[in-house]
Motif scaffolding. Structure first.
Motif, PDB file in Angstrom:
ATOM      1  N   GLY A 146       0.703  -1.261   0.079  1.00 42.07           N
ATOM      2  CA  GLY A 146      -0.044  -0.012  -0.003  1.00 42.07           C
ATOM      3  C   GLY A 146       0.830   1.251  -0.140  1.00 42.07           C
ATOM      4  O   GLY A 146       2.026   1.136   0.224  1.00 42.07           O
ATOM      5  N   THR A 147       0.179   2.403   0.002  1.00 41.16           N
ATOM      6  CA  THR A 147       0.765   3.511  -0.122  1.00 41.16           C
ATOM      7  C   THR A 147       1.145   4.019   1.253  1.00 41.16           C
ATOM      8  O   THR A 147       0.272   4.091   2.107  1.00 41.16           O
ATOM      9  N   LEU A 148       2.384   4.073   1.596  1.00 42.41           N
ATOM     10  CA  LEU A 148       2.951   4.682   2.871  1.00 42.41           C
ATOM     11  C   LEU A 148       3.990   5.709   2.866  1.00 42.41           C
ATOM     12  O   LEU A 148       4.825   5.358   1.890  1.00 42.41           O
ATOM     13  N   ARG A 149       3.903   6.607   3.578  1.00 46.88           N
ATOM     14  CA  ARG A 149       5.245   7.626   3.680  1.00 46.88           C
ATOM     15  C   ARG A 149       6.204   6.846   4.530  1.00 46.88           C
ATOM     16  O   ARG A 149       7.197   7.196   4.285  1.00 46.88           O
ATOM     17  N   ARG A 150       5.834   5.972   5.659  1.00 46.81           N
ATOM     18  CA  ARG A 150       6.727   5.367   6.694  1.00 46.81           C
ATOM     19  C   ARG A 150       5.995   4.427   7.373  1.00 46.81           C
ATOM     20  O   ARG A 150       4.716   4.415   7.141  1.00 46.81           O
ATOM     21  N   TYR A 163      -2.968   5.011  12.671  1.00 47.07           N
ATOM     22  CA  TYR A 163      -4.048   5.301  11.742  1.00 47.07           C
ATOM     23  C   TYR A 163      -5.153   6.013  12.576  1.00 47.07           C
ATOM     24  O   TYR A 163      -5.705   6.935  12.100  1.00 47.07           O
ATOM     25  N   PHE A 164      -5.488   5.669  13.578  1.00 47.78           N
ATOM     26  CA  PHE A 164      -6.603   6.329  14.566  1.00 47.78           C
ATOM     27  C   PHE A 164      -6.201   7.669  15.130  1.00 47.78           C
ATOM     28  O   PHE A 164      -7.135   8.371  15.359  1.00 47.78           O
ATOM     29  N   ALA A 165      -4.992   7.864  15.316  1.00 46.67           N
ATOM     30  CA  ALA A 165      -4.459   9.186  15.738  1.00 46.67           C
ATOM     31  C   ALA A 165      -3.978   9.891  14.556  1.00 46.67           C
ATOM     32  O   ALA A 165      -3.610  11.106  14.674  1.00 46.67           O
ATOM     33  N   GLN A 166      -4.178   9.507  13.486  1.00 43.96           N
ATOM     34  CA  GLN A 166      -3.895  10.373  12.172  1.00 43.96           C
ATOM     35  C   GLN A 166      -2.418  10.558  12.209  1.00 43.96           C
ATOM     36  O   GLN A 166      -2.290  11.976  11.648  1.00 43.96           O
ATOM     37  N   ARG A 167      -1.577   9.854  12.550  1.00 42.49           N
ATOM     38  CA  ARG A 167      -0.267  10.258  12.495  1.00 42.49           C
ATOM     39  C   ARG A 167       0.376   9.414  11.247  1.00 42.49           C
ATOM     40  O   ARG A 167       0.253   8.239  10.966  1.00 42.49           O
ATOM     41  N   ASN A 168       1.358  10.339  10.522  1.00 41.93           N
ATOM     42  CA  ASN A 168       2.166   9.932   9.566  1.00 41.93           C
ATOM     43  C   ASN A 168       1.510   9.051   8.220  1.00 41.93           C
ATOM     44  O   ASN A 168       1.968   8.088   7.571  1.00 41.93           O
ATOM     45  N   LEU A 169       0.243   9.622   8.024  1.00 45.23           N
ATOM     46  CA  LEU A 169      -0.693   8.981   7.057  1.00 45.23           C
ATOM     47  C   LEU A 169      -0.432   9.456   5.575  1.00 45.23           C
ATOM     48  O   LEU A 169      -0.131  10.699   5.544  1.00 45.23           O
ATOM     49  N   PRO A 170      -0.612   8.801   4.613  1.00 44.47           N
ATOM     50  CA  PRO A 170      -0.500   9.379   3.341  1.00 44.47           C
ATOM     51  C   PRO A 170      -1.722  10.194   2.966  1.00 44.47           C
ATOM     52  O   PRO A 170      -2.769  10.054   3.754  1.00 44.47           O
ATOM     53  N   PRO A 171      -1.958  11.099   2.297  1.00 44.03           N
ATOM     54  CA  PRO A 171      -2.862  11.990   2.038  1.00 44.03           C
ATOM     55  C   PRO A 171      -4.183  11.286   1.335  1.00 44.03           C
ATOM     56  O   PRO A 171      -4.023  10.512   0.642  1.00 44.03           O
ATOM     57  N   ASP A 217       6.670   2.252  -2.205  1.00 43.89           N
ATOM     58  CA  ASP A 217       8.378   2.349  -2.430  1.00 43.89           C
ATOM     59  C   ASP A 217       9.129   1.160  -2.460  1.00 43.89           C
ATOM     60  O   ASP A 217      10.086   1.238  -3.147  1.00 43.89           O
ATOM     61  N   GLN A 218       8.890   0.378  -1.482  1.00 45.68           N
ATOM     62  CA  GLN A 218       9.753  -0.736  -1.418  1.00 45.68           C
ATOM     63  C   GLN A 218       9.777  -1.835  -2.473  1.00 45.68           C
ATOM     64  O   GLN A 218      10.524  -2.261  -3.086  1.00 45.68           O
ATOM     65  N   LEU A 219       8.443  -1.964  -2.997  1.00 43.71           N
ATOM     66  CA  LEU A 219       8.005  -2.763  -4.138  1.00 43.71           C
ATOM     67  C   LEU A 219       8.777  -2.235  -5.305  1.00 43.71           C
ATOM     68  O   LEU A 219       9.497  -3.038  -6.310  1.00 43.71           O
ATOM     69  N   GLY A 220       8.491  -0.953  -5.581  1.00 41.41           N
ATOM     70  CA  GLY A 220       9.274  -0.248  -6.584  1.00 41.41           C
ATOM     71  C   GLY A 220      10.462  -0.291  -6.601  1.00 41.41           C
ATOM     72  O   GLY A 220      11.444  -0.263  -7.865  1.00 41.41           O
ATOM     73  N   GLY A 280      13.833   5.859   2.192  1.00 34.73           N
ATOM     74  CA  GLY A 280      14.755   6.182   3.452  1.00 34.73           C
ATOM     75  C   GLY A 280      14.088   5.953   4.877  1.00 34.73           C
ATOM     76  O   GLY A 280      14.621   5.634   5.815  1.00 34.73           O
ATOM     77  N   GLU A 281      12.737   5.946   4.859  1.00 37.59           N
ATOM     78  CA  GLU A 281      11.819   5.574   5.977  1.00 37.59           C
ATOM     79  C   GLU A 281      11.710   4.293   6.447  1.00 37.59           C
ATOM     80  O   GLU A 281      11.267   3.853   7.545  1.00 37.59           O
TER      81      GLU A 281
END
Length: 457
Positions: free
Chosen positions: A130-134, A141-149, A417-420, A442-443
């Protein structure tokens, strides 16, 4: 050209070709660049083929648990969409190493054409991509931390999958791979490094490399207007006439490039059969064109290419039991024939094909379909995959579990990112250059995945 009908036809053709110009290569200056002075890649050919399943493929009815324990949890969560265990058992996959907790996976029976490909060791599984920034957790997820837009939004997520930045991105990771490899591959900067079939996609656009869009039948040209003698040349002349307006100058350059590219490509394809024995389907037709383009690689002087094909219809909020299987059958029939064809021509290890989609869908049903989700399973195909390999984590299939973020939506276990980055490394991109293509790499502690055979360069 004086009649109103002819004029409307003329303008319609001009508008269509202008739209092509927006997706055509940047300019003839790129095609004219000389070859790199020193090639650092071996003298072979490699290609990535992205099969994008628009709408969000229901990957949890694509790869399905077929051990009793996990199938029971799956059935309780899926309800009426659950596939019966007895139908799955003939398509159970033998994997290189066991899945955790005694789990086993089967192909959806409509994917049966791919079973032999997997048994030959030419089909690997990427689980919960899935799409991930880190990396994130259920609590994040429930705290809405570090999520993709804009998770679960079609436009935003398919753009993020293809570009790794937000909607409206100017380049994608397929095009950026082409950018990175053109100098080191020792080929001329080419109009045909990144090709999309039947529709443009940001995936194929780089910073220097612009996608070349073709149809399943061949290059796109200005069409003649029936009954209007000379209309074709008149349209081209109108689009390429000198102008002081910057946009008109760019349109003229792109039109000239597209015309020149069409001439070159048609010449290269003239000795290639127009039709292999692909299924006569939308995806079969596109992969038939990809196969023809790969066959023309020597004439075009290419050593590295990326291709983009797609199939729509996967946004199945209803009638999933009726429609999803037919879509999967089209995917399996086309993919299996494509791999057989590559193998037959000695290219099985030189071409990697992978599936992608906006997002995975929810495990839960809304009645006769599923809603938008996040992480989903994908397939990577070719003789360069490690036999029967899998990466990522499968599912608990249990609501409220650490891998579920509400309403049956599954948290990704590995990032796009990892798959790519794994696929880009196989193409020859050095590890030091991966962050240029994959901005979030890098994350992650494991920037590349143990998905492919070890290859000595």
């Amino acid at each position: 050209m004086n009649s109103p009908v002819s004029r409307r036809a003329f303008l319609g053709h001009a508008a269509r070709f202008a739209a092509l110009g927006a997706a055509a290569p940047l300019g003839l200056n790129l095609a004219a660049m000389t070859a790199a002075s020193a090639a650092t890649l071996p003298n072979d050919y490699r290609a990535l083929v992205c099969i994008f399943l628009y709408g969000g493929n229901d990957s949890y009815n694509t790869l399905v648990p077929s051990d009793a324990l996990h199938h029971r949890a799956y059935s309780l969560t899926r309800g009426s969409l659950a596939l019966p265990l007895e139908a799955l058992l003939p398509y159970r996959l033998s994997l290189a190493r066991p899945l955790p907790n005694g789990q086993s996976l089967s192909l959806n029976p409509r994917l049966h054409n791919l079973q032999a490909v997997h048994q030959r060791g030419e089909l690997a599984l990427a689980l919960r991509v899935g799409t991930l920034r880190r990396p994130v957790t259920r609590e994040d997820y429930f705290a809405q931390r570090n999520l993709p837009p804009k998770l679960m939004s079609h436009n935003d997520q398919f753009c993020l999958w293809q570009s790794l930045v937000t909607e409206g991105a100017s380049s994608g990771w397929g095009g950026r791979i082409a950018d990175m490899l053109e100098a080191s591959s020792g080929q001329q900067q080419s109009l045909f490094s990144a090709i999309s079939v039947d529709s443009g996609a940001v995936y194929s656009v780089g910073q220097l490399t612009q996608e070349f869009v073709v149809t399943s039948a061949g290059p796109i040209r200005v069409e003649p207007i029936p009954g209007a003698s000379g209309a074709q040349s008149a349209i081209v002349a109108s689009l390429t006439r000198p102008s002081s307006h910057l946009m008109m100058q760019e349109l003229a350059t792109r039109t000239q490039t597209a015309q020149a590219g069409a001439d070159q490509l048609e010449s290269a394809l003239s000795s290639i059969p127009s039709r292999f024995d692909f299924p006569i389907t939308a995806l079969g037709d596109q992969l038939n064109m990809v196969a023809r383009l790969i066959a023309a690689r020597g004439t075009l002087g290419l050593k590295r290419q990326t291709f983009f094909v797609s199939l729509g219809g996967f946004d199945l909020h209803s009638d999933a039991n009726l429609l999803h299987g037919d879509l999967l059958a089209q995917v399996a029939e086309s993919m299996s024939y494509f791999q057989d064809l590559m193998n037959h021509h000695g290219l099985g290890r030189q071409v990697l094909t992978f599936t992608a989609s906006d997002f995975g869908r929810s495990l839960t049903t809304n009645g006769s379909g599923t809603d938008h989700g996040w992480g989903g399973h994908h397939l990577v195909m070719g003789q360069s995959v490690a036999p029967q390999q899998w990466v990522g984590d499968s599912c608990s299939y249990t609501l409220g579990a650490p891998d579920e973020v509400g309403q049956g939506r599954m948290l990704p276990s590995i990032s796009v990112d990892q798959l790519g980055a794994t696929l880009a490394t196989w193409m020859g991109v050095p590890a030091s250059d991966l962050p240029t293509i994959f901005p979030n790499i890098g994350e992650f502690n494991e920037p590349t995945l143990d998905l492919l055979r070890t290859t000595a360069w």
